[in-house]
Design an enzyme around this catalytic site. Structure first.
Site, PDB file in Angstrom:
ATOM      1  N   TYR A 674       0.611  -1.238  -0.052  1.00  0.00           N
ATOM      2  CA  TYR A 674      -0.101   0.049  -0.116  1.00  0.00           C
ATOM      3  C   TYR A 674       0.753   1.390   0.143  1.00  0.00           C
ATOM      4  CZ  TYR A 674      -4.242  -2.737   0.751  1.00  0.00           C
ATOM      5  OH  TYR A 674      -5.251  -3.761   0.606  1.00  0.00           O
ATOM      6  N   LEU A 675       2.022   1.379   0.344  1.00  0.00           N
ATOM      7  CA  LEU A 675       2.844   2.516   0.717  1.00  0.00           C
ATOM      8  C   LEU A 675       3.688   2.602  -0.661  1.00  0.00           C
ATOM      9  CD1 LEU A 675       3.857   2.055   4.460  1.00  0.00           C
ATOM     10  CD2 LEU A 675       1.790   3.125   3.266  1.00  0.00           C
TER      11      LEU A 675
END
Length: 716
Positions: A674-675
DNA sequence: GCCGTCACTTAGTACTACTCCA
DNA sequence: TGGAGTAGTACTAAGTGACGGC
């Protein structure tokens, strides 16, 4: 977090895997889930591979305290040397302009390739493996390993991409590695039924061993597991066995279980030489089957081994737990490779189910599993071009959302007032997806999987509305099982209009009714598509996770911090995202013990520090009296000792805080999925934190594109 | 518009290999 | 040097979402 995006700590504290039971929905139909054979063969056959084709906040208390402590000492020595080579100033765009056409000579290139391959295939590599084992040198992170990393890595991100759905033009691989055949138990390991020894047929014995291997696991005590297992086990029995073995409770697997435990112990107790032999054999298999050639580049395969047979272990209250996962044979396997490649050979005397040449997909091998009837794939490693490009694209999409998220938020707020129920529901659901990073919530076939939900599939029973709670107005209490049956529990104050809408949606409904009865993921995604090209529900998760990381890093770190303090802050920023996304883990089994040990170490270090300080004091007093060089030097060395111990103590304390805060939170999932890695890379470059402190070797390989392209001024 | 299929990403856990310290 | 503790890896389940056929 973006704007009003907040979440409750209660989410993690109470979070655990739960076994709720829920009533069934009417709309689900009881259908056999079977896959038809693939249909598009003709079309696939037409595929051309011509080279000339285009290439196209609960942390706050701790936080302040720790920061204060860490600020005391700035390890200036930690400052990273500026080793980054000069790069293009401009940030590269994902849809960047095409580069010069690359020559593609796709002759079977298994042998030739990058320098690393030569290393791996050479006797030198074997020798080095032996040497490593001998010296106990790590084959992991660290300086020793760093030297081994090849100098020149292929920078696929600097090359032009394919378009029109073409994933590759040349693909060659050796096929999968099958599970080893079943080895019958030695004759002294016996199975008993109703207290009497019973010799099992090989088929029945194999399935029995699957159960025996799991005997210590809680699974085997569950009714559903036992029932499913016994049903499937009976299918493998001879008719004689079937008539005799009628009650699982009378089956005694304990000798089998002991035998496997002893085997496991024996494996642990193997000599170095034996271990080395196994290691080398694994390495050989990896070299032979673990790589493919895709468009002139040798790429690592993620999972080249076929899943071995065993008992299905679903997560949560899975209705199919305990069922027999059957052995996959070559006849079940579909091979995907290019026509002009050397096709993988099936084991002697066997055939593949099919060999196809579909370059619109990324998989190399597929088969259909028997539990859910779903297709399993062998695909490439995350460090490969094909996965990396997709990853990069994902973050670019999230960045596009950033540009229009204000407009979208304004729109859904407006839609809360709509006359149409379906629009109101859509708007409230989107608000939850945006604010709470909920998953979309596709519908699921009932009886096939555990009862879990996402946003669109929330039921009335999953929410409790509180006009007022803990001094806050309009609080919504969520309590449901999400993906992997991980509990989502959160109390969230919402806007009055949302609250009123929820009351409306819940009116005259039973607890097991859908909250959003006029909405599903398809409707929602269609709407999102209209708001922004390519936008889907999951983009919000990526966007909110990445923007949260960036904001938290800005908030928590300053260049004055020393490296350990910066890393602690990074982990806290990472943790904020993990909490937002509800990424939980079971506390490690050794958690309490290891915390105790750490505390003991801290206490000992404190004592050591007190001693060192006393010694320093007396050395100072001594120096005052003597006033000679020798005593001055003694003072200096005592000072250094105090300093060193203080640093060690600080390190231990930081470690303890970090570990405690991470007890139930899994940081890896958000970091990996997600990052936007460019945020982390830029942060490292800006604050002089070595990238190795944030990403381990595998992660650095996966994010090589980001490490290469992100400069310190990168903004998500 | 619905449903099934397929491809692919995201997820937690079990196991293994490595590191560190006595 | 050996054992305890931990980080990293392998494994595979469980999601999302696109697409095509009816």
């Amino acid at each position: 977090m973006s704007g009003d995006h907040s979440h409750n700590d209660s989410q993690i504290d109470s979070g655990s895997r739960h076994n709720d039971s829920h009533k069934h929905k009417d709309k689900y139909k009881d259908k056999e889930h079977k896959h038809k054979d693939h249909k598009k063969d003709k079309e696939r056959e037409k595929s051309k591979y011509s080279n000339s084709e285009h290439r196209d906040s609960s942390d706050k208390k701790h936080r302040d305290k720790d920061k204060e402590r860490l600020k005391l000492k700035d390890g200036s020595s930690d400052k990273q040397k500026d080793k980054h080579k000069e790069k293009k100033k401009e940030e590269r765009s994902f849809d960047g302009k095409p580069k010069k056409e690359k020559e593609n000579g796709f002759e079977s290139p298994f042998i030739k390739s990058e320098p690393e391959n030569d290393f791996y295939h050479s006797p030198k590599h074997e020798k080095s493996l032996k040497r490593e084992l001998k010296k106990g040198e790590a084959v992991t992170d660290g300086k020793k390993k760093a030297k081994k990393e090849p100098e020149e890595k292929w920078k696929w991100w600097e090359e032009e991409r394919y378009t029109d759905g073409v994933k590759w033009k040349f693909l060659e691989h050796k096929g999968p590695v099958f599970a080893p055949p079943y080895e019958p138990l030695p004759s002294n390991v016996k199975f008993y039924y109703d207290g009497k020894y019973m010799k099992l047929s090989p088929g029945a014995e194999e399935v029995a061993t699957f159960f025996a291997k799991m005997l210590d696991h809680e699974y085997t005590t569950k009714d559903v597991f036992r029932k499913n297992f016994f049903k499937d086990w009976r299918k493998e029995m001879t008719s004689e066995e079937k008539s005799k073995l009628t009650d699982l409770n009378k089956c005694d697997f304990s000798e089998m279980s002991e035998y496997f435990k002893a085997q496991s112990e024996a494996r642990k107790a193997m000599t170095k030489e034996e271990k080395l032999k196994i290691k080398m054999e694994n390495e050989r298999i990896l070299q032979e089957y673990g790589f493919c050639v895709m468009d002139n580049h040798k790429e690592r395969i993620a999972n080249f081994r076929i899943e071995p047979p065993g008992l299905f272990r679903g997560r949560g209250d899975h209705p199919k737990m305990g069922m027999l996962k059957r052995r996959i044979r070559p006849e079940d396997i579909i091979i995907n490779c290019s026509k002009d490649s050397k096709h993988p050979k099936p084991p002697p005397g066997t055939k593949w189910k099919e060999v196809r040449h579909d370059n619109k997909v990324t998989w190399l091998v597929s088969w259909t599993e028997n539990i859910q009837g779903s297709i399993k794939y062998i695909m490439l490693n995350p460090s490969s071009r094909i996965k990396g490009e997709k990853d990069w694209q994902k973050y670019e999409m999230a960045r596009r959302l950033k540009k229009c998220v204000d407009r979208i938020r304004a729109q859904y707020r407006e839609d809360w007032k709509s006359k149409e129920m379906r629009i109101r529901q859509r708007a409230v659901a989107l608000y939850f997806i945006d604010k709470l990073a909920l998953r979309a919530g596709n519908e699921k076939e009932e009886g096939e999987t555990a009862d879990t939900v996402g946003c669109c599939s929330l039921r009335v029973e999953h929410l409790t509305l509180h006009q007022e709670m803990d001094g806050q107005e309009y609080v919504v209490e969520f309590d449901f099982l999400g993906k992997d049956s991980i509990r989502y529990y959160n109390k969230v104050p919402v806007e009055k209009r949302v609250f009123k809408n929820l009351q409306l949606f819940m009116e005259d409904k039973e607890p097991e009714d859908d909250l959003f009865d006029r909405l599903n993921t398809s409707i929602l995604n269609k709407h999102l598509q209209e708001l922004m090209d390519g936008l889907t529900a999951k983009v919000f998760r990526t966007y909110n996770a990445s923007i949260t990381l960036q904001q938290q890093l800005n908030e928590l770190t300053t260049s004055e911090d020393n490296v350990p303090a910066k890393i602690l802050s990074y982990n806290r920023a990472n943790r904020a995202v993990a909490i937002l996304c509800n990424h939980q883990r079971a506390p490690p089994k050794t958690f309490e013990k290891s915390m105790q040990n750490l505390q003991t170490k801290i206490d000992a270090k404190k004592e050591q520090l007190a001693d060192a300080k006393r010694e320093l004091k007396s050395a100072k007093a001594d120096a005052k009296v003597r006033r000679d060089e020798k005593s001055k030097k003694a003072v200096e060395s005592k000072k250094k000792a105090v300093q060193r111990i203080e640093e060690q103590l600080m390190k231990l304390e930081v470690q303890a805080t970090d570990r405690e805060e991470n007890k139930q939170i899994a940081l890896g999932t958000s970091k990996l999925n997600y990052l936007d890695p460019r945020i982390s890379v830029a942060w490292c470059k800006k604050l002089g934190v070595p990238i190795e402190k944030i990403y381990n070797k595998t992660q650095r390989e996966k994010f090589a594109w980001a490490i290469d392209m992100a400069e310190k001024d990168y903004e998500f």
